[in-house]
Design a protein around this motif. Structure first.
Motif, PDB file in Angstrom:
ATOM      1  N   ARG A 189       8.901  23.237 -49.628  1.00  0.00           N
ATOM      2  CA  ARG A 189       7.370  23.376 -49.814  1.00  0.00           C
ATOM      3  C   ARG A 189       6.851  24.125 -48.385  1.00  0.00           C
ATOM      4  O   ARG A 189       6.111  25.047 -48.558  1.00  0.00           O
ATOM      5  CB  ARG A 189       6.732  22.410 -50.224  1.00  0.00           C
ATOM      6  CG  ARG A 189       7.080  21.812 -51.828  1.00  0.00           C
ATOM      7  CD  ARG A 189       6.398  20.635 -52.085  1.00  0.00           C
ATOM      8  NE  ARG A 189       7.457  19.687 -51.512  1.00  0.00           N
ATOM      9  CZ  ARG A 189       8.097  18.811 -52.237  1.00  0.00           C
ATOM     10  NH1 ARG A 189       8.718  19.217 -53.290  1.00  0.00           N
ATOM     11  NH2 ARG A 189       8.748  17.833 -51.565  1.00  0.00           N
ATOM     12  N   MET A 190       6.847  23.290 -47.487  1.00  0.00           N
ATOM     13  CA  MET A 190       6.226  23.661 -46.241  1.00  0.00           C
ATOM     14  C   MET A 190       6.967  24.922 -45.556  1.00  0.00           C
ATOM     15  O   MET A 190       6.239  25.914 -44.999  1.00  0.00           O
ATOM     16  CB  MET A 190       6.257  22.582 -45.230  1.00  0.00           C
ATOM     17  CG  MET A 190       5.067  21.593 -45.222  1.00  0.00           C
ATOM     18  SD  MET A 190       3.484  22.572 -45.412  1.00  0.00           S
ATOM     19  CE  MET A 190       3.525  23.314 -43.659  1.00  0.00           C
ATOM     20  N   PHE A 230       9.675  21.758 -40.422  1.00  0.00           N
ATOM     21  CA  PHE A 230       9.199  20.786 -41.429  1.00  0.00           C
ATOM     22  C   PHE A 230      10.559  20.525 -42.409  1.00  0.00           C
ATOM     23  O   PHE A 230      10.495  21.074 -43.490  1.00  0.00           O
ATOM     24  CB  PHE A 230       7.945  21.177 -42.035  1.00  0.00           C
ATOM     25  CG  PHE A 230       6.639  21.213 -41.386  1.00  0.00           C
ATOM     26  CD1 PHE A 230       6.680  22.248 -40.178  1.00  0.00           C
ATOM     27  CD2 PHE A 230       5.541  20.539 -41.778  1.00  0.00           C
ATOM     28  CE1 PHE A 230       5.596  22.299 -39.294  1.00  0.00           C
ATOM     29  CE2 PHE A 230       4.321  20.595 -40.967  1.00  0.00           C
ATOM     30  CZ  PHE A 230       4.292  21.361 -39.980  1.00  0.00           C
ATOM     31  N   THR A 231      11.235  19.456 -41.867  1.00  0.00           N
ATOM     32  CA  THR A 231      12.245  19.341 -42.731  1.00  0.00           C
ATOM     33  C   THR A 231      12.533  17.761 -43.081  1.00  0.00           C
ATOM     34  O   THR A 231      11.862  17.174 -43.913  1.00  0.00           O
ATOM     35  CB  THR A 231      13.756  19.779 -41.950  1.00  0.00           C
ATOM     36  OG1 THR A 231      13.661  19.258 -40.687  1.00  0.00           O
ATOM     37  CG2 THR A 231      13.597  21.439 -41.875  1.00  0.00           C
ATOM     38  N   CYS A 232      13.531  17.183 -42.511  1.00  0.00           N
ATOM     39  CA  CYS A 232      13.468  15.641 -42.740  1.00  0.00           C
ATOM     40  C   CYS A 232      14.141  15.113 -41.319  1.00  0.00           C
ATOM     41  O   CYS A 232      14.708  15.848 -40.540  1.00  0.00           O
ATOM     42  CB  CYS A 232      14.603  15.265 -44.040  1.00  0.00           C
ATOM     43  SG  CYS A 232      16.265  15.973 -43.572  1.00  0.00           S
ATOM     44  N   HIS A 264      18.071  19.347 -34.663  1.00  0.00           N
ATOM     45  CA  HIS A 264      17.218  20.372 -34.043  1.00  0.00           C
ATOM     46  C   HIS A 264      16.719  20.334 -32.788  1.00  0.00           C
ATOM     47  O   HIS A 264      16.647  21.175 -32.039  1.00  0.00           O
ATOM     48  CB  HIS A 264      16.276  21.046 -35.091  1.00  0.00           C
ATOM     49  CG  HIS A 264      16.747  21.212 -36.644  1.00  0.00           C
ATOM     50  ND1 HIS A 264      15.873  21.189 -37.533  1.00  0.00           N
ATOM     51  CD2 HIS A 264      17.807  21.833 -36.887  1.00  0.00           C
ATOM     52  CE1 HIS A 264      16.479  21.523 -38.705  1.00  0.00           C
ATOM     53  NE2 HIS A 264      17.811  22.145 -38.182  1.00  0.00           N
ATOM     54  N   SER A 322       2.024  14.213 -36.972  1.00  0.00           N
ATOM     55  CA  SER A 322       1.904  13.785 -38.279  1.00  0.00           C
ATOM     56  C   SER A 322       1.078  14.768 -39.241  1.00  0.00           C
ATOM     57  O   SER A 322       1.326  14.764 -40.629  1.00  0.00           O
ATOM     58  CB  SER A 322       1.564  12.625 -38.605  1.00  0.00           C
ATOM     59  OG  SER A 322       0.247  12.425 -38.045  1.00  0.00           O
TER      60      SER A 322
HETATM   61  P1  NAD Z   1      10.597  19.700 -48.805  1.00  0.00           P
HETATM   62  O1  NAD Z   1      11.432  18.732 -49.443  1.00  0.00           O
HETATM   63  O2  NAD Z   1       9.940  20.719 -49.911  1.00  0.00           O
HETATM   64  O3  NAD Z   1      11.508  20.852 -47.777  1.00  0.00           O
HETATM   65  C1  NAD Z   1      12.361  20.272 -46.791  1.00  0.00           C
HETATM   66  C2  NAD Z   1      13.226  21.423 -46.565  1.00  0.00           C
HETATM   67  O4  NAD Z   1      14.085  20.993 -45.447  1.00  0.00           O
HETATM   68  C3  NAD Z   1      14.080  21.564 -47.786  1.00  0.00           C
HETATM   69  O5  NAD Z   1      13.915  22.961 -48.462  1.00  0.00           O
HETATM   70  C4  NAD Z   1      15.512  21.093 -47.369  1.00  0.00           C
HETATM   71  O6  NAD Z   1      16.482  21.789 -47.988  1.00  0.00           O
HETATM   72  C5  NAD Z   1      15.245  21.476 -46.047  1.00  0.00           C
HETATM   73  N1  NAD Z   1      16.297  20.929 -45.221  1.00  0.00           N
HETATM   74  C6  NAD Z   1      16.806  19.517 -45.106  1.00  0.00           C
HETATM   75  N2  NAD Z   1      17.713  19.443 -43.945  1.00  0.00           N
HETATM   76  C7  NAD Z   1      17.780  20.443 -43.516  1.00  0.00           C
HETATM   77  C8  NAD Z   1      18.730  21.030 -42.432  1.00  0.00           C
HETATM   78  N3  NAD Z   1      19.489  20.308 -41.827  1.00  0.00           N
HETATM   79  N4  NAD Z   1      18.859  22.444 -42.027  1.00  0.00           N
HETATM   80  C9  NAD Z   1      17.867  23.327 -42.712  1.00  0.00           C
HETATM   81  N5  NAD Z   1      17.090  22.732 -43.675  1.00  0.00           N
HETATM   82  C10 NAD Z   1      17.008  21.493 -43.929  1.00  0.00           C
HETATM   83  O7  NAD Z   1       9.623  18.928 -48.398  1.00  0.00           O
HETATM   84  P2  NAD Z   1       8.288  19.422 -47.680  1.00  0.00           P
HETATM   85  O8  NAD Z   1       7.093  19.041 -48.465  1.00  0.00           O
HETATM   86  O9  NAD Z   1       8.101  20.868 -47.444  1.00  0.00           O
HETATM   87  O10 NAD Z   1       8.156  18.542 -46.280  1.00  0.00           O
HETATM   88  C11 NAD Z   1       8.923  18.604 -45.269  1.00  0.00           C
HETATM   89  C12 NAD Z   1       8.285  17.624 -44.226  1.00  0.00           C
HETATM   90  O11 NAD Z   1       6.908  17.827 -43.693  1.00  0.00           O
HETATM   91  C13 NAD Z   1       8.317  16.128 -44.784  1.00  0.00           C
HETATM   92  O12 NAD Z   1       8.633  15.370 -43.719  1.00  0.00           O
HETATM   93  C14 NAD Z   1       6.724  16.078 -45.048  1.00  0.00           C
HETATM   94  O13 NAD Z   1       6.214  14.904 -44.901  1.00  0.00           O
HETATM   95  C15 NAD Z   1       6.300  16.954 -43.754  1.00  0.00           C
HETATM   96  N6  NAD Z   1       4.950  17.495 -43.751  1.00  0.00           N
HETATM   97  C16 NAD Z   1       4.176  17.353 -42.651  1.00  0.00           C
HETATM   98  C17 NAD Z   1       2.730  17.991 -42.397  1.00  0.00           C
HETATM   99  C18 NAD Z   1       2.453  17.809 -41.106  1.00  0.00           C
HETATM  100  O14 NAD Z   1       1.151  18.336 -40.977  1.00  0.00           O
HETATM  101  N7  NAD Z   1       3.029  17.238 -40.071  1.00  0.00           N
HETATM  102  C19 NAD Z   1       2.364  18.433 -43.602  1.00  0.00           C
HETATM  103  C20 NAD Z   1       3.154  18.585 -44.716  1.00  0.00           C
HETATM  104  C21 NAD Z   1       4.299  17.990 -44.859  1.00  0.00           C
END
Ligand code: NAD
Length: 275
Positions: A18-19, A81-83, A90, A129
């Motif tokens: 999503r991000m 923005f992954t996990c 990374h 965050s």
């Molecule tokens: P999401 O699940 O839609 O996206 C995460 C993506 O990362 C997925 O497409 C997943 O396949 C990919 N991914 C996971 N492991 C990977 C790897 N090893 N290599 C490449 N890609 C990989 O989640 P999201 O809603 O986009 O949120 C992602 C993160 O960002 C979460 O931790 C969320 O809480 C955080 N977030 C932070 C902020 C901020 O401002 N700091 C804002 C929004 C979301």
């Protein structure tokens, strides 16, 4: 680091998320930046697909790969923005290839964050965050209000997010708790009340409480309320959509490029005072 007048090469790990998708659009729309590629998990069905602008559908000449290390090599900055496990991995690539790392992943443990702190000895790392201007202002206002109000005001932090969010309370809610605790001169770990269910007993004076709602496609809403007898002050931020985080992350990417190594946050990027 890039020469003057050259475009900054920005890569997006997790570009199918999503991000990740929102970030692809933000980088493609950003003057002075060039998208250097995007990755996904090795087992993702998106690998090999052409990267397109998420809003216009216009194709780039880049395909999604599973090779994060190659992306760090090819980029000045990588936005992540992954996990937590992926972000830790990374951060090793950022150090190895001297690439600026913008990390927005939440739910990171202290040990995960150590990886970012280590990388920050070698390269600029911006870790926050929440990358929105409004929430960072809310951080500031929360600390200020908490420093001015005594424990007659019970502090409660309420957040709501979409149904897919996997961590709770949100990283932003915990960040707001940190700011409130800092304002009060206490340690959040000592005063956080993160789960109430059943016969909890009366609220403890000085605690900072958290409440979590999940549902729909809410991008993120946070309220810090200061509750005294007969009066309540509420500070609220509502995110309309994820573009605010993506814009902040791209701003951080441009800001951090060419800076000395260190661990930075959005207060640094936005020039907000740290007290
Ligand atoms: P999401 O699940 O839609 O996206 C995460 C993506 O990362 C997925 O497409 C997943 O396949 C990919 N991914 C996971 N492991 C990977 C790897 N090893 N290599 C490449 N890609 C990989 O989640 P999201 O809603 O986009 O949120 C992602 C993160 O960002 C979460 O931790 C969320 O809480 C955080 N977030 C932070 C902020 C901020 O401002 N700091 C804002 C929004 C979301």
């Amino acid at each position: 680091m890039p020469e003057e007048h050259t475009e900054i090469k920005i890569g997006i790990v997790g570009c199918g998320g999503r991000m990740g998708q929102t970030l692809i659009g933000a980088v493609l729309d950003q003057a002075g930046a060039r998208l250097s590629g995007g990755t996904e998990r090795h087992d993702s069905p998106l690998i090999g697909q052409t990267i397109r602008h998420p809003a216009t559908g216009v194709e780039t000449d880049l395909n999604i790969t599973g090779d994060a290390e190659a992306l760090f090599t090819a980029s000045d900055v990588v936005i992540d923005f992954t996990c937590p496990t992926a972000t830790v991995l990374h951060s090793g690539f950022a150090t190895k290839h001297n690439t600026v790392h913008i990390a927005g992943t939440t739910g990171m443990t202290m040990a995960d964050e150590d990886a970012l702190r280590d990388a920050a000895k070698t390269v600029p790392v911006v870790y926050a965050s929440n990358f929105s201007l409004g929430v960072n202002l809310l951080f500031y206002l929360t600390q200020k209000a908490a420093s001015l109000l005594d424990e007659d005001f019970d502090i409660e932090i309420l957040e709501m997010h979409h149904r897919h969010k996997v961590d709770a309370p949100s990283g932003t809610a915990l960040g707001l708790g940190q700011q409130a605790a800092r304002g009060r001169g206490v340690d959040l770990k000592e005063v956080a009340d993160r789960g109430r269910d059943g016969i909890t007993g009366a609220r403890k004076r000085g605690d900072i409480g958290f409440a979590v709602l999940r549902g729909g496609n809410v991008a993120g809403e946070h309220t810090v309320s200061f509750n005294a007898d007969d009066e309540r002050i509420e500070l609220t931020h509502k995110a309309g959509n994820r573009a605010i985080f993506a814009r902040g992350a791209v701003k951080a990417a441009l800001w951090a490029t060419g800076r000395k190594a260190g661990l930075y946050d959005m207060f640094d990027v936005l020039g907000l005072p740290k007290e």
